[in-house]
Design a protein around this motif. Structure first.
Motif, PDB file in Angstrom:
ATOM      1  N   LEU A  56       0.826  -1.205   0.000  1.00 23.00           N
ATOM      2  CA  LEU A  56       0.000   0.000   0.000  1.00 23.00           C
ATOM      3  C   LEU A  56       0.865   1.262   0.000  1.00 23.00           C
ATOM      4  N   THR A  57       1.945   1.269   0.779  1.00 22.24           N
ATOM      5  CA  THR A  57       2.815   2.448   0.787  1.00 22.24           C
ATOM      6  C   THR A  57       3.503   2.623  -0.562  1.00 22.24           C
ATOM      7  N   TRP A  78       8.912  11.140   0.497  1.00 22.67           N
ATOM      8  CA  TRP A  78       7.628  10.636   0.967  1.00 22.67           C
ATOM      9  C   TRP A  78       7.851   9.959   2.322  1.00 22.67           C
ATOM     10  N   SER A  79       6.880  10.043   3.212  1.00 26.01           N
ATOM     11  CA  SER A  79       6.902   9.206   4.410  1.00 26.01           C
ATOM     12  C   SER A  79       5.483   8.710   4.676  1.00 26.01           C
ATOM     13  N   PHE A  80       5.410   7.475   5.144  1.00 30.74           N
ATOM     14  CA  PHE A  80       4.131   6.809   5.383  1.00 30.74           C
ATOM     15  C   PHE A  80       4.112   6.207   6.776  1.00 30.74           C
ATOM     16  N   HIS A  81       2.951   6.204   7.380  1.00 33.35           N
ATOM     17  CA  HIS A  81       2.692   5.404   8.570  1.00 33.35           C
ATOM     18  C   HIS A  81       1.348   4.734   8.316  1.00 33.35           C
ATOM     19  N   ILE A  82       1.356   3.412   8.271  1.00 33.44           N
ATOM     20  CA  ILE A  82       0.124   2.672   8.001  1.00 33.44           C
ATOM     21  C   ILE A  82      -0.094   1.680   9.127  1.00 33.44           C
ATOM     22  N   GLN A  83      -1.331   1.632   9.586  1.00 37.74           N
ATOM     23  CA  GLN A  83      -1.699   0.663  10.616  1.00 37.74           C
ATOM     24  C   GLN A  83      -2.916  -0.105  10.146  1.00 37.74           C
ATOM     25  N   GLY A  84      -2.814  -1.424  10.199  1.00 41.05           N
ATOM     26  CA  GLY A  84      -3.948  -2.293   9.922  1.00 41.05           C
ATOM     27  C   GLY A  84      -4.323  -3.013  11.201  1.00 41.05           C
ATOM     28  N   ASP A  85      -5.584  -2.941  11.577  1.00 41.17           N
ATOM     29  CA  ASP A  85      -6.057  -3.607  12.792  1.00 41.17           C
ATOM     30  C   ASP A  85      -6.766  -4.898  12.403  1.00 41.17           C
ATOM     31  N   LEU A  86      -6.256  -6.006  12.894  1.00 41.47           N
ATOM     32  CA  LEU A  86      -6.743  -7.328  12.522  1.00 41.47           C
ATOM     33  C   LEU A  86      -7.230  -8.074  13.749  1.00 41.47           C
ATOM     34  N   ASP A  87      -8.427  -8.614  13.677  1.00 37.12           N
ATOM     35  CA  ASP A  87      -8.941  -9.522  14.698  1.00 37.12           C
ATOM     36  C   ASP A  87      -8.448 -10.910  14.312  1.00 37.12           C
ATOM     37  N   PRO A  88      -7.539 -11.519  15.079  1.00 41.05           N
ATOM     38  CA  PRO A  88      -6.951 -12.802  14.690  1.00 41.05           C
ATOM     39  C   PRO A  88      -7.859 -14.009  14.917  1.00 41.05           C
ATOM     40  N   SER A  89      -9.062 -13.806  15.433  1.00 45.13           N
ATOM     41  CA  SER A  89      -9.892 -14.959  15.800  1.00 45.13           C
ATOM     42  C   SER A  89     -10.323 -15.794  14.592  1.00 45.13           C
ATOM     43  N   VAL A  90     -10.429 -15.174  13.410  1.00 45.95           N
ATOM     44  CA  VAL A  90     -10.834 -15.939  12.235  1.00 45.95           C
ATOM     45  C   VAL A  90      -9.658 -16.746  11.701  1.00 45.95           C
ATOM     46  N   ILE A  91      -8.528 -16.076  11.434  1.00 46.31           N
ATOM     47  CA  ILE A  91      -7.379 -16.772  10.848  1.00 46.31           C
ATOM     48  C   ILE A  91      -6.766 -17.777  11.817  1.00 46.31           C
ATOM     49  N   ALA A  92      -6.614 -17.402  13.065  1.00 40.28           N
ATOM     50  CA  ALA A  92      -5.916 -18.277  14.013  1.00 40.28           C
ATOM     51  C   ALA A  92      -6.850 -19.237  14.743  1.00 40.28           C
ATOM     52  N   CYS A 130      -4.462   4.243  -7.705  1.00 43.32           N
ATOM     53  CA  CYS A 130      -3.587   3.250  -7.075  1.00 43.32           C
ATOM     54  C   CYS A 130      -4.331   1.918  -6.925  1.00 43.32           C
ATOM     55  N   PRO A 131      -3.881   0.864  -7.631  1.00 42.06           N
ATOM     56  CA  PRO A 131      -4.571  -0.426  -7.543  1.00 42.06           C
ATOM     57  C   PRO A 131      -4.654  -0.992  -6.123  1.00 42.06           C
ATOM     58  N   VAL A 132      -3.603  -0.826  -5.334  1.00 41.00           N
ATOM     59  CA  VAL A 132      -3.620  -1.394  -3.986  1.00 41.00           C
ATOM     60  C   VAL A 132      -4.576  -0.613  -3.089  1.00 41.00           C
ATOM     61  N   THR A 133      -4.582   0.713  -3.195  1.00 35.44           N
ATOM     62  CA  THR A 133      -5.547   1.505  -2.427  1.00 35.44           C
ATOM     63  C   THR A 133      -6.963   1.064  -2.773  1.00 35.44           C
ATOM     64  N   GLN A 134      -7.236   0.891  -4.051  1.00 41.02           N
ATOM     65  CA  GLN A 134      -8.574   0.482  -4.469  1.00 41.02           C
ATOM     66  C   GLN A 134      -8.947  -0.899  -3.940  1.00 41.02           C
ATOM     67  N   MET A 135      -7.982  -1.818  -3.883  1.00 39.21           N
ATOM     68  CA  MET A 135      -8.269  -3.138  -3.307  1.00 39.21           C
ATOM     69  C   MET A 135      -8.676  -3.015  -1.839  1.00 39.21           C
ATOM     70  N   PHE A 136      -7.949  -2.173  -1.105  1.00 35.55           N
ATOM     71  CA  PHE A 136      -8.296  -1.977   0.304  1.00 35.55           C
ATOM     72  C   PHE A 136      -9.664  -1.314   0.438  1.00 35.55           C
ATOM     73  N   LYS A 137      -9.868  -0.217  -0.262  1.00 35.10           N
ATOM     74  CA  LYS A 137     -11.125   0.524  -0.130  1.00 35.10           C
ATOM     75  C   LYS A 137     -12.333  -0.314  -0.530  1.00 35.10           C
ATOM     76  N   ARG A 138     -12.194  -1.106  -1.561  1.00 36.27           N
ATOM     77  CA  ARG A 138     -13.325  -1.891  -2.060  1.00 36.27           C
ATOM     78  C   ARG A 138     -13.532  -3.195  -1.296  1.00 36.27           C
ATOM     79  N   SER A 139     -12.645  -3.504  -0.363  1.00 35.41           N
ATOM     80  CA  SER A 139     -12.764  -4.762   0.389  1.00 35.41           C
ATOM     81  C   SER A 139     -13.778  -4.678   1.519  1.00 35.41           C
ATOM     82  N   GLY A 140     -14.242  -3.497   1.838  1.00 37.25           N
ATOM     83  CA  GLY A 140     -15.248  -3.341   2.883  1.00 37.25           C
ATOM     84  C   GLY A 140     -14.711  -2.960   4.248  1.00 37.25           C
ATOM     85  N   LEU A 141     -13.399  -2.887   4.417  1.00 41.71           N
ATOM     86  CA  LEU A 141     -12.871  -2.479   5.717  1.00 41.71           C
ATOM     87  C   LEU A 141     -13.003  -0.963   5.890  1.00 41.71           C
TER      88      LEU A 141
END
Length: 153
Positions: A56-57, A78-92, A130-141
């Motif tokens: 994404l960056t 350029w400088s970026f700070h990106i944080q993704g918050d994940l609930d691990p209960s589904v994957i783990a 940006c293809p990656v931004t669009q993937m994130f935005k369109r994923s519903g998060l």
């Protein structure tokens, strides 16, 4: 008439949760992925989710450089700070639900000679193209971003 596409190809192999990945092309690129011990890895390489946030960056920077050129503005550091918050209960844990990030927040600072109005166009066009931004935005998060311009040095 069909549109032209550019193929992006990655081949991978591994054992356990670790992989060696090879990007095909004129210049072969090799990288590795692992994950945190809590997900069964040894933390010997970045996790796939870290690579996803890193994509994404870098995709924003590549796309933004193309947009800046089209707008006739200069960009520097350029400088970026990106944080993704994940609930691990589904994957783990196998819980029902969506294994996606719950939210992703992006902070971007760009050195530029753009005025405020042009910078606003620069930001919206970069995120739109940006293809990656669009993937994130369109994923519903829940996706948020804050872009800041600083004088070009």
């Amino acid at each position: 008439m069909s549109k032209e596409t550019v193929p992006f190809v990655v081949d991978a192999e591994g054992t356990g949760v670790a992989q060696r990945l090879v990007v095909a092309g004129d210049h072969e690129h090799v990288f590795t992925a692992d994950t945190y011990p809590s997900f069964g890895g040894e933390d010997a390489a970045p996790s796939p989710l870290s690579y996803l946030l890193g994509a994404l960056t870098s995709c924003n920077q590549v796309t933004g450089s193309l947009v800046a050129s089209g707008l006739g503005i200069a960009v520097g550091r350029w400088s970026f700070h990106i944080q993704g918050d994940l609930d691990p209960s589904v994957i783990a844990g196998g819980a029902e639900g969506n294994a996606n990030f719950d939210s992703v927040s992006v902070r971007v600072t760009v050195e530029t000679d753009a005025d405020e109005s042009t910078f606003a166009t620069f930001r919206t066009e970069t995120e739109r193209r940006c293809p990656v931004t669009q993937m994130f935005k369109r994923s519903g998060l829940a996706y948020t971003s804050a872009w800041h311009r600083v004088p070009l040095t």
